[in-house]
Motif scaffolding. Structure first.
Motif, short mmCIF file in Angstrom:
data_model
loop_
_atom_site.label_atom_id
_atom_site.label_comp_id
_atom_site.label_asym_id
_atom_site.label_seq_id
_atom_site.Cartn_x
_atom_site.Cartn_y
_atom_site.Cartn_z
N VAL A 226 0.81 -1.20 0.04
CA VAL A 226 0.12 -0.11 -0.05
C VAL A 226 0.86 1.20 0.06
O VAL A 226 1.96 1.33 0.65
CB VAL A 226 -1.06 -0.09 1.37
N ASP A 227 0.40 2.41 -0.73
CA ASP A 227 1.22 3.72 -0.80
C ASP A 227 0.22 4.62 -1.12
O ASP A 227 -0.75 4.41 -1.55
CB ASP A 227 2.16 3.53 -1.86
N THR A 228 0.52 5.66 -0.47
CA THR A 228 -0.15 6.96 -0.69
C THR A 228 0.74 8.13 -1.40
O THR A 228 1.54 8.43 -1.22
CB THR A 228 -0.63 7.46 0.83
N VAL B 129 0.31 12.17 -1.73
CA VAL B 129 -0.65 13.28 -1.15
C VAL B 129 -0.13 14.42 -2.03
O VAL B 129 1.17 14.89 -2.31
CB VAL B 129 -0.31 13.52 0.20
N GLN B 130 -1.19 15.43 -2.28
CA GLN B 130 -1.23 16.69 -3.07
C GLN B 130 0.02 17.54 -2.37
O GLN B 130 -0.02 17.81 -1.06
CB GLN B 130 -2.09 17.37 -2.98
N GLN C 13 2.70 16.93 -1.56
CA GLN C 13 4.15 16.19 -0.96
C GLN C 13 4.79 15.40 -1.89
O GLN C 13 5.80 15.39 -2.42
CB GLN C 13 3.51 15.23 -0.01
N GLU D 29 -7.16 18.33 1.16
CA GLU D 29 -6.25 18.10 0.10
C GLU D 29 -6.50 16.65 -0.67
O GLU D 29 -7.13 15.87 -0.08
CB GLU D 29 -4.96 18.30 0.57
N THR E 93 -4.61 6.63 -2.30
CA THR E 93 -3.99 5.45 -1.64
C THR E 93 -4.34 4.36 -2.45
O THR E 93 -5.36 4.19 -2.81
CB THR E 93 -4.33 5.37 -0.10
N HIS F 13 10.06 11.02 4.14
CA HIS F 13 8.87 11.66 4.26
C HIS F 13 8.68 12.81 5.33
O HIS F 13 7.68 13.89 5.20
CB HIS F 13 7.43 10.77 4.30
N PHE F 14 9.26 12.83 6.41
CA PHE F 14 8.95 13.81 7.37
C PHE F 14 10.09 14.80 7.61
O PHE F 14 10.10 15.56 8.48
CB PHE F 14 8.73 12.89 8.67
N SER G 192 -2.01 2.83 5.48
CA SER G 192 -1.37 4.06 5.14
C SER G 192 -1.82 5.19 5.66
O SER G 192 -2.63 5.58 5.83
CB SER G 192 -1.67 4.23 3.62
N THR H 169 -1.24 9.20 6.73
CA THR H 169 -0.61 10.54 6.26
C THR H 169 -0.82 11.38 7.66
O THR H 169 -1.71 11.41 8.16
CB THR H 169 -1.66 10.90 5.26
N LEU H 170 0.44 12.21 7.81
CA LEU H 170 0.32 12.63 9.22
C LEU H 170 1.23 14.16 9.05
O LEU H 170 2.02 14.18 8.31
CB LEU H 170 1.20 11.91 10.03
N ASP I 177 2.53 2.12 5.27
CA ASP I 177 3.28 3.27 4.72
C ASP I 177 2.89 4.50 5.57
O ASP I 177 2.03 4.59 6.08
CB ASP I 177 2.51 3.63 3.25
N LEU I 178 4.08 5.33 5.61
CA LEU I 178 4.07 6.54 6.42
C LEU I 178 4.07 7.71 5.42
O LEU I 178 5.31 7.73 4.74
CB LEU I 178 5.16 6.60 7.77
N GLY I 179 3.42 8.95 5.53
CA GLY I 179 3.77 10.13 4.60
C GLY I 179 3.14 11.30 5.45
O GLY I 179 2.65 11.26 6.25
N ARG I 180 3.60 12.47 4.57
CA ARG I 180 3.25 13.50 5.34
C ARG I 180 2.06 14.33 4.51
O ARG I 180 2.23 14.13 3.23
CB ARG I 180 4.41 14.61 5.35
N GLY I 181 1.11 15.11 5.11
CA GLY I 181 0.19 15.80 4.56
C GLY I 181 -0.21 16.77 5.47
O GLY I 181 0.49 17.20 6.48
N GLU J 96 -3.18 17.18 6.54
CA GLU J 96 -4.15 16.75 7.67
C GLU J 96 -3.96 15.21 7.91
O GLU J 96 -3.33 14.57 7.11
CB GLU J 96 -5.65 17.08 7.08
N SER K 170 -4.92 11.47 7.90
CA SER K 170 -5.72 10.65 7.06
C SER K 170 -5.11 8.96 7.25
O SER K 170 -3.92 8.91 7.29
CB SER K 170 -6.06 11.06 5.72
#
Lengths: 362, 362
Positions: free
Chosen positions: A62-64, A66-67, A69, A154, A158, A358-359, B111, B113-114, B148-152, B154, B156
């Motif tokens: 799974v992967d996301t 994000v706008q 990013q 945003e 995913t 990512h962070f 996944s 998003t943080l 999966d971890l990513g930045r956003g 908000e 989700s």
């Protein structure tokens, strides 16, 4: 990719309806036909989909995206970015993860979060890009089996993809041994060079080339008359993970494998640490890759070797093979494993673990 | 749930580190041990996970929870909302979808998003809540296989869950026939009543009850001395899809089934349209459900039948059975199918299709 540093926005509309105006059912009715491809045992419309697993097990990832990013609605240079390209990348990066296990993709489920003001045309483009990638990359068994639509401030997408190992053992990151050859399949640094071009002031507008380079993948990309630059922009916008190569490498006895999503400098140490080896890369092999990026490096005054070593999003394969094995077609040897604990060296010198976190603030 | 109508924020910290300070690998190191449960064939850490599919196929579903859309960081009433409850709900609603096919959950991938400012403690709470739901709801075969971890901007959380039909045929929405009994397993309107309480000015603070109602699911909920209200708040914060009932209904010959995530008024017509029947609900059966909500209705001056008919997020099961079949334990008959094209009637009168649409302005 650096954060854009501006408030969340919506893609430009074409005067058509927004997802808020059309509602959940209306948007689904527009995009599901565009996503139709290989059939699942049971596709979208029920509480869950059903997918065949003839092997008695399946791979799942799974992967996301994000706008602002992981993708932009408009490049820093002002060139518009398309929903098509976001959909393409959403498919490509997940298909790549399944490929890196040596598996063949069997299904994708997609969850889209959208501001109510998002033009439906953007979502249709996303679906077209997703379907074009599944088809264009050769994931012929991959059904878009289901999904979910929701609202947020945003856009984010995913995707979970499942895969079939077809009776092969999975190729893990942890199987490399001292003496193994380290090989790659796919471009190195091309997507990073393309990103640099898209964010630069290099003139990319111009008459479309009649060379069919953009066919059959979708609308033309915002690139001018230079085919070499166009190819690099294309590598960023519509990456081509080599989906035949993962199963072939598994069949050829690859001892370890992963996809190159975050760049050699970050991904090679991950494989090296998992395997308990050091990896020595051959500067001459990387110079060969860097020479292919020369047109962009000259246009931007950049060091192409930096892109080769730290550039992510190429979604090629990094694979290790026993020194006695035949490295499969399409893989180029770029180094070897030696006894160690996870250090990457280039020409004998340790490489700083740079790349995409990512962070990390950028 | 209505949009909160304020800018995106971050959960309150406890003075501990943020995810931005800890970085991707640091956050993963904190949460992966908390998510450990049933083993996958191959768990987190490689490009994809591997999950057994002894049935030769698997069910798969995906859903996203978005800050201020599907959950709050703080209830409108000022009560804090916890990452634990968000994690619990992320697990519960996806486990429910697999349950509604008659399948047993085998894996989850998550996944997240943080925003970089998110306290790591919030993410740890999320992981604890997710794991507690998997365990507490009885999904003993469900491995948290990857993520999966990513930045956003908000928070989700997208979860995909897979399931095993164990040789049974899947129960679709489309199999109901005129004459079938319509039954539900689980509460009706309880989560909606709990939401109304949490968003009201009804005093929910007070001494914790020594009744163990909140054990072993996690930290105490912000509810005062009234056990009946506490139970409704709990239904909203930590819904309990009846995970044994889906496979039992399938084994008992259910002709059609779905989970009640958006409320009777929206979900029953979906099943009815898919099956090509009308559904007549029995007012007396719904009055029985409404009486269980009386304490909240009295506290708020609300109509409990409205919660029963339109309230979502209970994650019970709606299932149809041939009139000659024995309805399994735990299911209550609330109506029947008649010839038609998808209309829901209550006491003979058509019910307006009200309920939750993700893109509807509220």
């Amino acid at each position: 990719m650096a954060e854009a540093g501006r408030g969340p926005g919506s893609p430009r509309g074409n005067g058509g309806p927004t997802v808020g105006a059309l509602g959940e059912a209306g948007v689904l009715a527009r995009i599901l036909p565009r996503l139709a491809g290989a059939p699942a045992l049971l596709g979208p419309g029920d509480d869950a989909a059903l997918v065949a697993a003839p092997d008695g097990c399946f791979a799942i990832t799974v992967d996301t995206l994000v706008q602002d990013q992981d993708f932009r609605l408009e490049w820093a240079s002002g060139h518009p970015a398309s929903g098509f390209d976001v959909g393409w990348k959403a498919a490509a990066q997940n298909l790549s993860d399944v490929n890196a296990m040596g598996a063949v993709a069997t299904s994708a489920v997609i969850s889209l979060t959208l501001p109510a003001a998002t033009p439906v045309s953007w979502v249709e483009d996303f679906a077209d890009g997703f379907a074009a990638a599944v088809r264009g990359l050769g994931a012929h068994r991959c059904a878009v089996a289901g999904g979910d639509l929701g609202r947020g401030r945003e856009i984010s997408a995913t995707t979970a993809v499942t895969g079939d190992l077809e009776g092969r053992a999975p190729v893990l990151r942890s199987g490399a041994r001292p003496g193994d050859a380290v090989a790659v399949c796919g471009r190195l640094g091309a997507a990073a060079a393309g990103l640099a071009l898209l964010e630069s002031s290099v003139a990319l507008d111009g008459p479309d080339l009649p060379d069919g380079l953009d066919l059959p993948d979708g609308p033309d990309l915002p690139v001018g008359p230079d085919a070499a630059l166009r190819e690099l922009v294309r590598a960023q916008c519509r990456p081509h993970p080599p989906l035949d190569a993962g199963p072939r490498a598994a069949a050829a006895g690859a001892t370890a494998m992963m996809d190159l999503s975050d760049g050699l400098a970050r991904d090679v140490p991950r494989l090296a640490r998992a395997s308990g080896v050091d990896v020595e890369l051959d500067p001459a092999a990387l110079e060969t890759a860097a020479r292919r990026l020369a047109p962009a490096a000259e246009a931007l005054g950049a060091d192409p070797l930096e892109w080769v070593v730290t550039g992510g999003e190429d979604f090629g394969l990094l694979a290790c093979f026993d020194a006695a094995a035949t490295v499969p077609d399409g893989f180029a040897v770029i180094g070897s494993c030696v006894a160690g604990t996870g250090t990457l060296r280039l020409g004998g010198r340790p490489v700083l673990e740079a790349g995409w976190d990512h962070f990390e603030e950028s």
